[in-house]
Design an enzyme around this catalytic site. Structure first.
Site, mmCIF file in Angstrom:
data_model
loop_
_atom_site.group_PDB
_atom_site.id
_atom_site.type_symbol
_atom_site.label_atom_id
_atom_site.label_comp_id
_atom_site.label_asym_id
_atom_site.label_seq_id
_atom_site.Cartn_x
_atom_site.Cartn_y
_atom_site.Cartn_z
ATOM 1 N N ASP A 187 0.861 -1.195 0.000
ATOM 2 C CA ASP A 187 0.000 0.000 0.000
ATOM 3 C C ASP A 187 0.888 1.233 0.000
ATOM 4 O OD1 ASP A 187 -2.327 1.790 0.464
ATOM 5 O OD2 ASP A 187 -3.332 -0.103 0.881
ATOM 6 N N HIS A 258 -2.840 3.327 -4.397
ATOM 7 C CA HIS A 258 -2.283 2.691 -3.192
ATOM 8 C C HIS A 258 -0.864 2.163 -3.440
ATOM 9 C CE1 HIS A 258 -5.700 3.059 -0.503
ATOM 10 N NE2 HIS A 258 -6.501 2.718 -1.490
ATOM 11 N N GLU A 320 -9.727 2.805 -5.259
ATOM 12 C CA GLU A 320 -9.352 4.143 -4.833
ATOM 13 C C GLU A 320 -8.133 4.702 -5.578
ATOM 14 O OE1 GLU A 320 -11.029 4.101 -0.274
ATOM 15 O OE2 GLU A 320 -9.000 3.322 -0.574
HETATM 16 C C1 ACM Z 1 -10.926 -0.747 0.166
HETATM 17 O O1 ACM Z 1 -11.450 -0.726 1.289
HETATM 18 N N1 ACM Z 1 -10.277 0.311 -0.286
HETATM 19 C C2 ACM Z 1 -11.006 -1.908 -0.683
#
Ligand code: ACM
Length: 534
Positions: A187, A258, A320
């Site tokens: 991440d 991420h 995201e």
């Molecule tokens: C997530 O909670 N961004 C998959």
């Protein structure tokens, strides 16, 4: 539950259980474990676990008939013709033996897990206490899971969990008859997997100089480095340990958002030049670029991932990913022109499709978060529906498999009650009762569409869990509630479940699991002064 209860609290609830009464089978220091070849793994596991708790050797039966009464036995066998169904088992205890018959080796393992629940909670300790009575009630249980994907995501990127804690977590999943560990390995705030071809991913990407503490505008930074990673041998050990407990480890390498830790290690992967590994939580604007070099880099990474993880499913994230940098990027514009892509959503889909082709050509299947639907779904994709159930519904209707894990019922980073005493409370209230009430199959699906629902998972995002103790608090007792959702058949009634859950907590006590007590945190489980967020 008393230590010699005739009706132990089985959790998850088995499909059918008939308690017969009559004298129980008392195990003793002479007890033997007999197993066919297909059940040898479970025999070894049971010998280790029960051996530690009882102090007994639990050997295989001696060859050749010995004179006198045979000792009480535990007999493990696979019988694929017994009609028990995949991962199903039958457990029969009579006056002489406990017979565990599995449809397959996984079924035998689950039967042995149930057998352990029939014993007093001391069966979960690692050394014998003074003389518990090791009695098994006479009964017959027939049991099989409702879903084939019974999962838990563990985020080891936001806060690293040391390897031995991951192994312990695997044991806890197995105890609850869960069979998927979705390991979120990368991440913005950390890269946790050694990659031979790209050593800077862990040299640079596996640690950050400090971490955000708390959520919202009042959050601060702790000034303390945090890091850690798994070597490839660590991963081989974790995967093998999980496989011996019939758990598949599904790795996640999150792209194209991420990814700040990877960009910190190799700035040419990004759009922003030099960066440090992320220190704050949230949705970060730094994302991967869409150059050939970046895609080649990730094909190499996924090749090493596939070597390490035999899982059919490989998760590429896809969640995201802000599009701001792509809108300003010449590389992105050129790619969109060349590929005839209408917008940045289609560009993200194009990116995911490149990885889908790479994984599919190697016999694997791509798993991604529901954002991968936005610019068109890659042909081989399986969708993890998290922003609600809509993504799962759309994917199932389009003929794709789905795993349900909506924030409404599956996010174990969310607060467990409305009390201010909850540590760093974020999200909505999600108590054990709410997790228990969740129905994985969206009601609007037809039976044909519902067949695409592989199952469900809960997600343990660790921004606000900075230690294994904090993970225990957030995961338990909600994980046992979830286990019954994905394993058990039939109606669920929390009022009837709760006494079984409370009895089950005695097993967690014996294991040293620091769960959230039913009536709220212990004083040292609170985080006074650390802000959360509604
Ligand atoms: C997530 O909670 N961004 C998959």
């Amino acid at each position: 539950m008393t230590e010699t209860s005739a009706r132990p609290a089985l959790l998850p609830r088995p499909a059918e259980a008939a308690f017969h009464g009559g004298a129980a089978l008392t195990l003793s220091a002479a007890t033997e474990i007999a197993a066919d070849a297909a059940s040898a793994g479970t025999a070894a596991w049971l010998r280790t676990e029960l051996g530690a708790a009882t102090g007994w050797p639990l050997p295989p039966p001696a060859s050749g008939a010995l004179p006198g009464e045979p000792p009480p036995r535990i007999v493990l066998a696979v019988d694929a013709a017994a009609g028990l169904g995949p991962e199903g088992y039958r457990l029969r205890v009579d006056g002489r033996a406990a017979h565990v018959t599995g449809h397959d080796p996984a079924g035998v393992f689950y039967g042995a897990q149930t057998l352990r629940q029939l014993l007093p909670p001391a069966a979960y300790r690692r050394a014998p206490l003074a003389a518990p009575v090791w009695e098994l009630p006479r009964l017959e249980i027939q049991d099989r899971p409702r879903f084939r994907w019974r999962g838990c995501l563990l985020d080891v990127a936001r806060h690293f969990l040391p390897k031995h804690q991951v192994l312990r977590f695997i044991d806890l999943l197995a105890m609850h008859k869960l069979n998927v560990l979705h390991l979120h390995l990368t991440d913005d705030q950390g890269w946790r997997l050694e990659i031979g071809r790209y050593p800077r991913l862990t040299e640079v990407g596996s640690w950050r100089r400090e971490s955000q503490v708390g959520a919202g505008p009042a959050a601060r930074f702790d000034g303390r480095p945090h890091g850690g990673f798994y070597t490839q041998d660590d991963i081989r050990e974790i995967v093998g340990y999980a496989a011996a407990r019939h758990i598949t480890v599904v790795p996640e390498i999150d792209v194209p958002g991420h990814s700040q830790a990877a960009i910190a290690a190799y700035p040419w992967l990004g759009e922003s030049g030099e960066l440090e590994v992320g220190r704050e939580w949230g949705i970060i604007e730094h994302v991967l670029n869409v150059s050939d070099a970046t895609l080649d880099f990730y094909r190499d990474v996924f090749d090493e991932v596939m070597e390490l993880f035999p899982s059919e499913y490989i998760c590429v994230g896809g969640d995201e990913c802000p599009k701001t940098q792509w809108r300003a990027s010449e590389t992105a514009r050129r790619r969109m022109r060349e590929e005839g892509l209408a917008d940045e959503e289609e560009l993200q889909s194009w990116f995911i499709r490149q990885l889908d082709a790479h994984l599919t050509a190697r016999g694997r299947r791509l798993l991604g978060w529901d954002e991968i639907l936005e610019g068109g779904l890659a042909p081989g994709a399986t969708v993890a529906s998290w922003r609600g159930t809509e993504g799962g519904v759309a994917a199932a209707r389009a003929g794709h498999d789905v795993v349900m894990c909506p924030t409404s019922t599956a996010y174990l980073d969310y607060r467990q009650s409305a009390s201010d005493e909850e540590p760093i409370p974020v999200g909505h209230v999600l108590g054990a009762a709410d997790v228990y009430a969740a129905e994985p199959v969206p009601p609007e699906l037809t039976p044909e569409e519902a067949a695409h629902v592989l199952g469900a998972q809960v997600n343990v995002w660790t921004e606000h869990m900075d230690s294994p103790r904090a993970v225990d608090y957030m995961v338990f007792p909600r994980l046992p509630a979830f286990a019954e959702v994905v394993w058990s058949h039939g109606a669920r009634d929390y009022a009837r479940f709760r006494p079984r859950l409370e009895a089950h907590l005695e097993r967690l006590d014996a294991l040293g699991v620091e769960y959230r007590p039913m009536d709220g945190p212990r004083p040292w489980q609170r985080r006074p002064g650390v802000p959360g967020r509604r």
